[in-house]
Structure formats: structure tokens, C-alpha cells
Design a protein around this motif. Structure first.
Motif, PDB file in Angstrom:
ATOM      1  N   LYS A   5       0.830  -1.203   0.000  1.00  0.00           N
ATOM      2  CA  LYS A   5       0.000   0.000   0.000  1.00  0.00           C
ATOM      3  C   LYS A   5       0.871   1.262   0.000  1.00  0.00           C
ATOM      4  N   GLU A   6       1.800   1.262   0.928  1.00  0.00           N
ATOM      5  CA  GLU A   6       2.628   2.451   1.138  1.00  0.00           C
ATOM      6  C   GLU A   6       3.469   2.787  -0.097  1.00  0.00           C
ATOM      7  N   HIS A   7       4.062   1.761  -0.716  1.00  0.00           N
ATOM      8  CA  HIS A   7       4.985   2.020  -1.830  1.00  0.00           C
ATOM      9  C   HIS A   7       4.360   1.721  -3.193  1.00  0.00           C
ATOM     10  N   LYS A   8       3.060   1.498  -3.185  1.00  0.00           N
ATOM     11  CA  LYS A   8       2.340   1.189  -4.434  1.00  0.00           C
ATOM     12  C   LYS A   8       3.047   0.088  -5.223  1.00  0.00           C
ATOM     13  N   LEU A   9       3.409  -0.964  -4.512  1.00  0.00           N
ATOM     14  CA  LEU A   9       4.150  -2.062  -5.147  1.00  0.00           C
ATOM     15  C   LEU A   9       3.242  -2.790  -6.141  1.00  0.00           C
ATOM     16  N   ASN A  10       3.815  -3.214  -7.263  1.00  0.00           N
ATOM     17  CA  ASN A  10       3.036  -4.068  -8.168  1.00  0.00           C
ATOM     18  C   ASN A  10       3.721  -5.412  -8.439  1.00  0.00           C
ATOM     19  N   ARG A  11       4.883  -5.619  -7.854  1.00  0.00           N
ATOM     20  CA  ARG A  11       5.521  -6.937  -7.902  1.00  0.00           C
ATOM     21  C   ARG A  11       6.115  -7.212  -6.518  1.00  0.00           C
ATOM     22  N   VAL A  12       5.999  -8.462  -6.072  1.00  0.00           N
ATOM     23  CA  VAL A  12       6.516  -8.805  -4.747  1.00  0.00           C
ATOM     24  C   VAL A  12       7.466  -9.987  -4.857  1.00  0.00           C
ATOM     25  N   VAL A  13       8.646  -9.845  -4.258  1.00  0.00           N
ATOM     26  CA  VAL A  13       9.595 -10.953  -4.197  1.00  0.00           C
ATOM     27  C   VAL A  13       9.717 -11.373  -2.736  1.00  0.00           C
ATOM     28  N   VAL A  14       9.470 -12.655  -2.470  1.00  0.00           N
ATOM     29  CA  VAL A  14       9.678 -13.183  -1.124  1.00  0.00           C
ATOM     30  C   VAL A  14      10.865 -14.128  -1.190  1.00  0.00           C
ATOM     31  N   ALA A  15      11.895 -13.831  -0.418  1.00  0.00           N
ATOM     32  CA  ALA A  15      13.069 -14.702  -0.359  1.00  0.00           C
ATOM     33  C   ALA A  15      13.013 -15.437   0.960  1.00  0.00           C
ATOM     34  N   ALA A  16      12.687 -16.710   0.910  1.00  0.00           N
ATOM     35  CA  ALA A  16      12.454 -17.448   2.151  1.00  0.00           C
ATOM     36  C   ALA A  16      12.770 -18.926   1.947  1.00  0.00           C
ATOM     37  N   CYS A  17      11.763 -19.766   2.156  1.00  0.00           N
ATOM     38  CA  CYS A  17      11.974 -21.212   2.097  1.00  0.00           C
ATOM     39  C   CYS A  17      11.641 -21.743   0.705  1.00  0.00           C
ATOM     40  N   SER A  18      10.821 -22.793   0.621  1.00  0.00           N
ATOM     41  CA  SER A  18      10.534 -23.381  -0.681  1.00  0.00           C
ATOM     42  C   SER A  18       9.155 -22.960  -1.183  1.00  0.00           C
ATOM     43  N   PRO A  19       9.063 -22.599  -2.456  1.00  0.00           N
ATOM     44  CA  PRO A  19       7.744 -22.273  -3.019  1.00  0.00           C
ATOM     45  C   PRO A  19       6.807 -23.466  -2.948  1.00  0.00           C
ATOM     46  N   LYS A  20       7.390 -24.669  -2.860  1.00  0.00           N
ATOM     47  CA  LYS A  20       6.549 -25.863  -2.854  1.00  0.00           C
ATOM     48  C   LYS A  20       5.680 -25.911  -1.605  1.00  0.00           C
ATOM     49  N   THR A  21       6.133 -25.264  -0.528  1.00  0.00           N
ATOM     50  CA  THR A  21       5.306 -25.253   0.678  1.00  0.00           C
ATOM     51  C   THR A  21       4.640 -23.894   0.897  1.00  0.00           C
ATOM     52  N   HIS A  22       5.329 -22.794   0.568  1.00  0.00           N
ATOM     53  CA  HIS A  22       4.828 -21.485   0.999  1.00  0.00           C
ATOM     54  C   HIS A  22       4.340 -20.553  -0.106  1.00  0.00           C
ATOM     55  N   GLU A  23       4.470 -20.958  -1.376  1.00  0.00           N
ATOM     56  CA  GLU A  23       4.016 -20.060  -2.429  1.00  0.00           C
ATOM     57  C   GLU A  23       2.522 -19.708  -2.293  1.00  0.00           C
ATOM     58  N   PRO A  24       1.655 -20.720  -2.015  1.00  0.00           N
ATOM     59  CA  PRO A  24       0.228 -20.398  -1.890  1.00  0.00           C
ATOM     60  C   PRO A  24      -0.058 -19.346  -0.807  1.00  0.00           C
ATOM     61  N   THR A  25       0.686 -19.427   0.313  1.00  0.00           N
ATOM     62  CA  THR A  25       0.491 -18.475   1.415  1.00  0.00           C
ATOM     63  C   THR A  25       0.677 -17.041   0.924  1.00  0.00           C
ATOM     64  N   PHE A  26       1.797 -16.817   0.221  1.00  0.00           N
ATOM     65  CA  PHE A  26       2.108 -15.441  -0.178  1.00  0.00           C
ATOM     66  C   PHE A  26       1.303 -14.988  -1.386  1.00  0.00           C
ATOM     67  N   ARG A  27       0.910 -15.947  -2.216  1.00  0.00           N
ATOM     68  CA  ARG A  27       0.021 -15.577  -3.322  1.00  0.00           C
ATOM     69  C   ARG A  27      -1.275 -15.027  -2.758  1.00  0.00           C
ATOM     70  N   ALA A  28      -1.803 -15.733  -1.739  1.00  0.00           N
ATOM     71  CA  ALA A  28      -3.055 -15.283  -1.121  1.00  0.00           C
ATOM     72  C   ALA A  28      -2.848 -13.927  -0.460  1.00  0.00           C
ATOM     73  N   CYS A  29      -1.687 -13.761   0.148  1.00  0.00           N
ATOM     74  CA  CYS A  29      -1.366 -12.519   0.864  1.00  0.00           C
ATOM     75  C   CYS A  29      -1.403 -11.313  -0.074  1.00  0.00           C
ATOM     76  N   ILE A  30      -0.785 -11.433  -1.256  1.00  0.00           N
ATOM     77  CA  ILE A  30      -0.756 -10.269  -2.144  1.00  0.00           C
ATOM     78  C   ILE A  30      -2.087 -10.102  -2.885  1.00  0.00           C
ATOM     79  N   GLU A  31      -2.776 -11.234  -3.065  1.00  0.00           N
ATOM     80  CA  GLU A  31      -4.080 -11.160  -3.733  1.00  0.00           C
ATOM     81  C   GLU A  31      -5.080 -10.351  -2.894  1.00  0.00           C
ATOM     82  N   GLU A  32      -4.945 -10.491  -1.572  1.00  0.00           N
ATOM     83  CA  GLU A  32      -5.816  -9.728  -0.673  1.00  0.00           C
ATOM     84  C   GLU A  32      -5.642  -8.226  -0.868  1.00  0.00           C
ATOM     85  N   MET A  33      -4.460  -7.843  -1.340  1.00  0.00           N
ATOM     86  CA  MET A  33      -4.198  -6.422  -1.561  1.00  0.00           C
ATOM     87  C   MET A  33      -4.532  -6.009  -2.987  1.00  0.00           C
ATOM     88  N   GLY A  34      -5.200  -6.872  -3.712  1.00  0.00           N
ATOM     89  CA  GLY A  34      -5.640  -6.513  -5.057  1.00  0.00           C
ATOM     90  C   GLY A  34      -4.605  -6.778  -6.144  1.00  0.00           C
TER      91      GLY A  34
END
Lengths: 148, 669
Positions: free
Chosen positions: B75-104
């Protein structure tokens, strides 16, 4: 510092571009992590959905950008998540291998391996082996000046 | 296919003129990443890359506060792309997809970089190199993120029927639960009766209740349930389709008996002159060539073992209901189901080929399954445990644990059940014949669940001896046929020479026959132990990487009965989510044709194993059927003109990663 000069210092770590399929070899790399199988910090994994997606274009580009080695990896034959994508990889790889040889690139610099999602140790050993082979060879002759 | 929504070409058209505003969120995963990678230095470096508007380091990015941080920064930086550097997308990609989807944001505007499994965990002692590698990996991710395009996930309708493969106790539980929730279930079993391995056990630990007495009623319940269609003596031959819409071909092997006419009276067996080793009794005793599998079999119908039938036709004369048909051919049924549950079971390790501990060399060494059948009142000896060499009842009985388990030469894993069933078997014989003397030779005794340790204590109180050690030498007395064992008691360090009348091997759990076929039909992964792999060992223990396919019981690792039953119920529960919602979400990643570039060469058609590419009506351009395309991208790599692209894995996206593996350093003059 040129690539060759770096190679002469002990700490030189080759840069290896590893193409992994989402279902098997990427999972194998994850399993290597989960099993804490230590390996040299040389590989940079690029995920594709299937090894069948790996285009010779990607491989040649990797060499031209400065890769010291390129790895093509996927599911074991018969275990492809998409039935037969890796069969096509295998066929494509044969041609790819020939072209790469024609260009004068050592055979160690392009390797194919089938690694399942549970074979973490195999993945780590593969990276370890390839890295050792490349360290002996030194930086790729195609590596552009100034690229690290 | 008209009711499948989503992914039309229009939504994939990128708005390239839009300024790319990337936010990078580096996770420390506690100390998992933070303890190795210098996350601050990484974030600082990444912040200097063009297009990166903000970077943030979190202790746990997946936590509530971590996700809130992403959302507030979008919201603050009007981001339109998000990079998450963390563990494996095989376990956590859905979590963050849902997270950014909530922000439109479109969920495919997320790029996930793995700096834990692929970096900190595998370079634990090379912190600087790990930090440099993390920088490279995230730089690759940032450049790819800038090129990501919006996609829509597809929604597919789900047929409200289920297929359960394997009618052991786990599969039966799945079928019963699904049926009770009102869904139609096809229950396919390759053996002539349902019941699985549990039907062969004499008694079950730790309660020592009779196995078939508790399983039998369940089998009958399955047979009576109107929502369950049992297909016994049948095998799955082909599986086609995808979540919600699997087309399955099932082969019914010929029983040579009309099951509608057969009453299970077994008069045919009485007159049959052929006797062969009885498989249900582990090859002990005999059965006829025409037989009812066992007294409690469901369906209680005879079948002919054609390999051994001599075509004397005596059975045909004896059968009052005229049920016998020698010319029966295999028949096939095609079913359409929304979900598939694989409960394909296990078999026990076979010590014969390696002659483990003398098995197969000396008569008086048997496996625990053979012992189980000897103990059973319906077994070949009517419940009398006798030794094979002279049919005498043994006094001194030795048990060897971990045969085919915890052994580098066979299987390294623990089968989990052998300690308990050995304890139970020793107790049962001791109770039947108190004069017997039992010695259990073990590596460790493992009694992890309710009532197990108590059962172990009970056997000690009964006088069963426990000796920590594995036999190093097993020989046979040529006269008495007794078994002589040299074993080190590793608790005292003393070498012991023991003599037994009978020795029983506690053989472990190994993958069932045909597991490879099921694995390939369902496109599942196999683990190093040869058993099937679940989607996540802890959080998705009954899911698989294939949407709509679940696993229960020993197919995915050794389990005891309560665990297998729980998994059967768990599968039914997981499957119900899809069956009840009548829809499932599938990935939006597919191949896309650019008709302006396609020359209609049809190379792609031969690449696609799903027949998802067809020529258009004029036969000049290729066309991708989105509902059939699984998004592997094999056709894309084969397209000679570049007309095909794979959404989310476009050439430019992959090449952006390739290019950014490297960085350019000014060469000093």
C-alpha cells in the motif's frame, strides 16, 4: 580481475546454472536442504515446470552470459509428472551435447541428471562432483571479461 | 468444457508501459536463514537494484506480522511486484500468493526465491558465500518479477464420485467415510476379497483382540453400504484426466464364476482334485484350484485359479446354481470420478532370496506372518504352533527383530510395527502354552503409542526374555533340526550360544507389488524407500503433489492399524472438501499460441502427452485447449518459430534469471 585470475586464487567458486523441474529435481534440491547435505555454493537453480521446457536457447544463453557449467535435470525416466516430458529432454539433450562439443566446450560443463524429489543426497553429491570437475577445468572459455 | 472459467488470452496481455515497483521481503526463518545469511547486507544490496522500491527483513515472513508487513508496504509504496526470499515455493508459495491477492495484486505477481533449502541449509559453514549466493538468487528473482504477467487460476467442476484403490483397512475406512457423507465410491481391490493384510493377522497388538473378529464386521458394513461399489479381483489399468474429472479404466479379472449365481457354498472346492499351497496362509497348507478365498471373504464367492485348474469339470457338476463359466474373459468398466484415494498397502519383506538368518536354508526358521497363520484357529494347523521339520510343538522359540528393516543391506528405515507384533506373538504362544520359553533378539524395542509400553511390560511379566543383539551365526543341528544361534548380548558384552526349536523372523514392511504401476498411473513420486511420497511429510501427510489424489495407509510409509485407519478417514475428509464444493482450483499456467507467428507445422502436437493442442478449424494454426493443458511447457521448447509461450515461464522470464546469475564487475586496467 579476469576470470582466469580469480581461478588461480583458492577461493574461486564456479558459477553453475542448474535447470530443475518443479516436481522432481527442484524437490531433490529442497530435500538436500532438509537433510542439510552440505554442498559448494556454486549452483544457481532456475525452476521450470518440466525438464521438457528447457530450451537449448536457455542453455546457450547461460554459457554466453558466463556459466562455468550448465545442468539439465528432471524426473527419472518413467516418473515424469507430465508423462513423457523428460523423454523429450533426453532426445533434445543429445543434440545439445553435440553442438556444445562443436563449440569446443568441455563435456563436463554440460551435464544431464535425473533426480527424484526424495534424492537430496544425490542432488548434493551431483553439485559437489560437478563443482570439483569445473574447479579443475577453471572458468569457462566463453565467460565474458568482467563477469562474475 | 464450456463451464471451465478463467485463463483466456485477454487476461494474459501484459501492460508493459506500467512502471515496475518491486518490494523484496527477506525472511530470516528464525535462525534457519538468519543464522547463516547476512540478511541485512542482502537487503541493502537488493535495495540498490533498479525498480526495487523497498526491502524488508523479517524474522518470520510467513507469520501474521510478516504478511502484514508485506501488505502495508504494498500500500505504502504502491508495489506491483513482490519478491519473497524465504523457504521453498513448494510449501509457501500459496500463502504469499493469497497474501498479495488480498491487496488486489494478481497472485502471479509473486516471485518466490528459495534462500533456505537451496542456500542457508546447504552452506551452513560458508556464511560469506551463502550471503553472496542469496544476493544472486534474489537478484535473479527481482529481474524475473519485473517481467511477470497477470494470470487467472482456472476453476474446474468436480464429479462427486470417488475412487479408492485398495480395500485394506485404510481403503475401507476411506470408502465408508465418503459413502456415509453421501458420495458414491468405487472400491477397487486386486485380490478376490476385500480386507487386505489385516484379514490375515491372528490377533492385533496391543489389545490382542482377534483381527478378523473386528475387521469382518467392517467388511460386511462396506459390502452393505449402498454408496460403495466393490470391484474385487479388479485392477486399475488407465487413469486419464485431472482433478475433478478423472477417467479411470478398471479391469475385472475373470473369476470363471458368475458371482450373481454363486452362493459361496464351496461344494465345488470339495470335489476339486487339485491342491496347491494356500496363499492366504502364507503358502502353509493347501487350497483347491477352485476356492473361496477365506471363510469371512467379501464377496463370499468362489473363483478358479486357472493356472492350476486341470479342466476336469468336476466343480461344474457339483455346482447346484450353475455358476461356473470356464470361458470367462476379462471385462472392463470405465468410471468418471472427481478424486482418487490410493490405499495400495504393503507386503512383508521376503527373507528367502538373501537367506537372512538362515531362512530358506533351515526348515525351522519361519517368518512372523507364517507364525501368525499358525497361531490362527482358522489356520493350517487349527491354531497349533508347530515347527515345519517334524510338526512337533516347539518349546524354545527365538524371535529375531528388524529383518529387512534398519539394515543397510536391505532397508534402512524402521518398519515401526515389528517390535510390537513380536511382543504380541510371544505373549500369545506363552499364554496358550505356558511351558514355552521365548527369547526376543532386538536392536531397540520401540513402543511409542497408547498401550504399547504396557504390552511390553506384560510380556516381561509373563517371562518373555529380551536379549539386545542380532544373531551373528545361525546353524542347524543336523539331527534334531534345532536352530543354533551365536549372538552377542550387547548389554553385558557376553557372547551367547542359544538353541531354539523354532526361530521366527520379524520381517518388515516393504512396497507392495504393483506400487510402481499405480505410481505411474497416478503420476506420483516415489521416495528413496520405494514407497509413495506425500505432498508434505508433516502438514500434508495424505495429500500428494497431484491435485485430487490422496494416499492412505502403508503406501506412503510403514504404519500400524490405528494410523492407517486415521489416514483413511483423513483422506475421506480431504477429498470431501473438493467433492462437496463441486469445484477445484487449478493452476493458471498453460501454453499460449501466438497465431500471428504459428506456421502450423504441428511439431507441438506430437510433444503434448495430453492431446491439449489441436489444429484450428481451418487446420492452419495450433490451438491450446486450456482445460487439458497441464502447463509443462514441453511444446514451447519444441516450437521452431517461437509462436508458443508458456505463461509464467516465458523465455524472457527464464532468460532474465539466467542473465542475472552473473554480475558484471569493472575490469581493473
Amino acid at each position: 580481475m579476469s576470470g582466469v585470475a580469480i581461478a588461480k586464487t583458492d577461493g574461486w567458486e564456479p558459477k553453475i546454472v542448474a535447470f530443475c523441474c518443479n516436481w522432481c529435481s527442484y524437490g531433490g534440491a529442497d530435500s538436500a536442504g532438509m537433510g542439510r547435505f552440505q554442498q559448494p555454493a556454486s549452483a544457481r537453480i532456475i525452476r521450470v515446470m518440466c525438464s521438457g521446457r528447457i530450451d537449448p536457447l536457455h542453455v546457450f544463453n547461460a554459457f554466453l552470459e558466463g556459466a562455468d557449467a550448465v545442468l539439465v535435470t528432471g524426473c527419472h525416466i518413467g516418473d515424469c509428472h507430465y508423462v513423457s516430458g523428460n523423454d523429450k529432454t533426453k532426445i533434445k539433450y543429445k543434440y545439445l551435447e553435440n553442438v556444445v562439443r562443436e563449440l569446443g566446450i568441455e563435456k563436463e560443463r554440460l551435464q544431464l541428471n535425473w533426480i527424484s524429489a526424495s534424492e537430496g543426497e544425490k542432488f548434493a553429491n551431483f553439485i559437489r562432483d560437478v563443482t570439483a570437475q569445473i574447479k579443475k577445468l577453471g572458468p569457462s572459455p566463453l565467460k565474458p571479461e568482467g563477469v562474475v | 468444457m464450456s463451464d471451465i472459467k478463467g485463463t483466456d488470452n485477454k487476461s494474459a496481455v501484459p501492460k508493459d508501459d506500467e512502471e515496475k515497483r518491486v518490494g523484496v521481503f527477506v525472511c530470516e526463518c528464525g535462525v534457519n536463514i538468519g543464522g547463516v545469511v547476512n540478511t541485512k547486507a542482502v537487503a541493502e544490496y537488493i535495495g540498490t537494484l533498479p525498480g526495487v522500491k523497498v526491502t524488508s527483513v523479517n524474522k518470520f515472513t510467513c507469520s501474521d506480522s510478516g504478511q502484514a508487513d508485506i501488505q502495508s508496504k504494498i500500500k505504502e509504496h504502491k508495489l506491483n511486484r513482490v519478491v519473497v526470499a524465504a523457504c521453498s515455493p513448494k510449501t509457501h508459495e500459496p500463502t504469499f500468493r493469497a497474501c498479495i491477492e488480498e491487496m488486489g495484486l494478481n497472485q502471479y505477481f509473486l516471485e518466490f526465491v528459495n534462500i533456505r533449502d537451496h542456500c542457508s541449509w546447504i552452506h551452513m559453514w560458508e556464511k560469506e558465500k551463502a550471503t553472496e549466493k542469496a544476493k544472486d538468487l534474489i537478484r535473479m528473482g527481482v529481474e524475473r518479477a519485473k517481467l511477470l504477467e497477470p494470470l487467472q487460476a482456472s476453476e474446474v467442476p468436480v464429479t462427486d464420485k470417488a475412487l479408492v484403490i485398495g480395500a485394506g483397512v485404510a481403503g475401507m475406512q476411506s470408502a465408508l467415510d465418503l459413502a456415509d457423507m453421501g458420495f458414491h465410491v468405487y472400491l477397487v481391490e486386486k485380490e478376490p476379497s476385500i480386507g487386505g493384510r489385516m484379514a490375515r493377522f491372528d490377533k492385533v497388538f496391543p489389545t490382542n483382540d482377534c483381527s478378523i473378529c473386528i475387521l469382518g464386521p467392517k467388511m460386511v458394513e462396506v459390502a452393505r453400504n449402498k454408496n460403495i461399489h466393490i470391484m474385487s479381483y479388479s485392477e486399475v489399468k488407465a487413469v486419464d484426466g485431472y482433478v475433478g474429472n478423472f477417467n479411470v479404466k478398471i479391469e475385472h479379472k475373470p473369476r470363471y464364476i458368475d458371482v450373481a449365481k454363486c452362493t459361496g457354498c464351496a461344494k465345488c472346492s470339495e470335489v476339486c482334485p487339485v491342491e496347491v499351497p494356500y496363499d492366504f496362509n502364507e503358502g502353509l497348507g493347501t487350497r483347491k484350484a477352485i476356492y473361496v478365498p477365506f471363510p469371512q471373504a467379501v464377496p463370499l464367492r468362489a473363483l478358479i485359479d486357472m493356472d492350476n485348474c486341470i479342466s476336469c469339470k468336476a466343480c461344474s457338476k457339483a455346482c447346484e446354481s450353475k455358476a461356473i463359466n470356464y470361458d470367462m474373459e476379462p471385462s472392463y468398466t470405465d468410471v468418471n470420478v472427481g478424486v482418487i484415494i490410493g490405499a495400495v498397502g504393503f507386503k512383508t519383506y521376503d527373507p528367502e532370496p538373501r537367506h537372512d538368518f538362515g531362512y530358506g536354508l533351515y526348515d525351522n526358521i519361519i517368518t512372523a506372518m507364517e507364525f501368525e497363520r499358525l497361531l490362527n484357529a482358522a489356520g493350517p494347523t487349527g491354531g497349533h504352533v508347530v515347527r515345519p521339520s517334524d510338526c512337533k510343538e516347539p518349546i524354545r522359540v527365538g524371535f529375531v527383530n528388524c529383518v529387512g528393516s534398519r539394515d543397510k543391506n536391505t532397508n534402512i528405515y524402521c518398519s515401526g510395527v515389528c517390535c510390537m507384533y513380536t511382543i504380541k506373538n510371544a505373549q500369545l504362544l506363552k499364554e496358550k502354552r505356558p511351558e514355552t520359553d521365548h527369547t526376543i533378539m532386538y536392536i531397540d524395542i520401540r513402543t511409542p503409542f497408547r498401550g504399547y509400553e504396557e504390552s511390553y511390560n506384560r510380556s516381561r511379566n509373563l517371562g518373555v526374555k529380551f536379549l539386545r543383539g542380532r544373531p551373528v551365526e545361525v546353524t542347524e543341528d543336523p539331527v534334531t533340526k534345532n536352530i543354533k544361534v551365536r549372538v552377542e548380548d550387547t548389554l553385558t558384552g557376553e557372547m551367547r550360544n542359544l538353541e531354539f526349536d523354532l526361530m521366527v523372523l520379524a520381517t518388515g514392511i516393504v512396497p507392495n507389488e504393483g506400487i510402481g504401476q499405480i505410481q505411474q498411473l497416478l503420476k506420483l513420486s516415489k521416495a528413496a524407500d520405494g514407497l509413495l511420497m506425500e505432498a508434505h511429510p508433516k502438514l500434508k501427510p495424505v495429500d500428494t503433489t497431484i491435485d485430487g489424489v490422496f494416499l492412505a495407509g502403508c503406501a506412503s510409509g510403514p504404519k500400524d492399524i490405528p494410523y492407517a485407519v486415521s489416514q483413511g478417514s483423513a483422506c475421506a475428509g480431504r477429498a470431501t472438501i473438493m467433492l462437496k464444493n463441486k469445484k477445484a482450483i487449478t493452476e493458471g499456467i498453460t501454453a499460449v499460441v501466438n497465431p500471428d507467428v504459428c506456421v502450423g507445422c504441428q511439431v507441438c502436437l506430437s510433444m503434448c502427452p495430453f492431446q491439449a493442442i489441436r489444429m484450428d478449424e481451418q487446420g492452419v494454426k495450433a490451438n491450446v485447449v486450456k482445460a487439458l493443458c497441464k502447463g509443462c511447457g514441453t511444446c514451447v521448447a519444441a516450437c521452431p518459430t517461437g509462436a508458443l509461450e508458456q505463461s509464467h515461464f516465458k523465455n524472457k522470464q527464464i532468460l532474465a534469471q539466467v542473465k542475472n546469475v552473473f554480475k558484471f564487475e569493472e575490469v581493473a586496467a
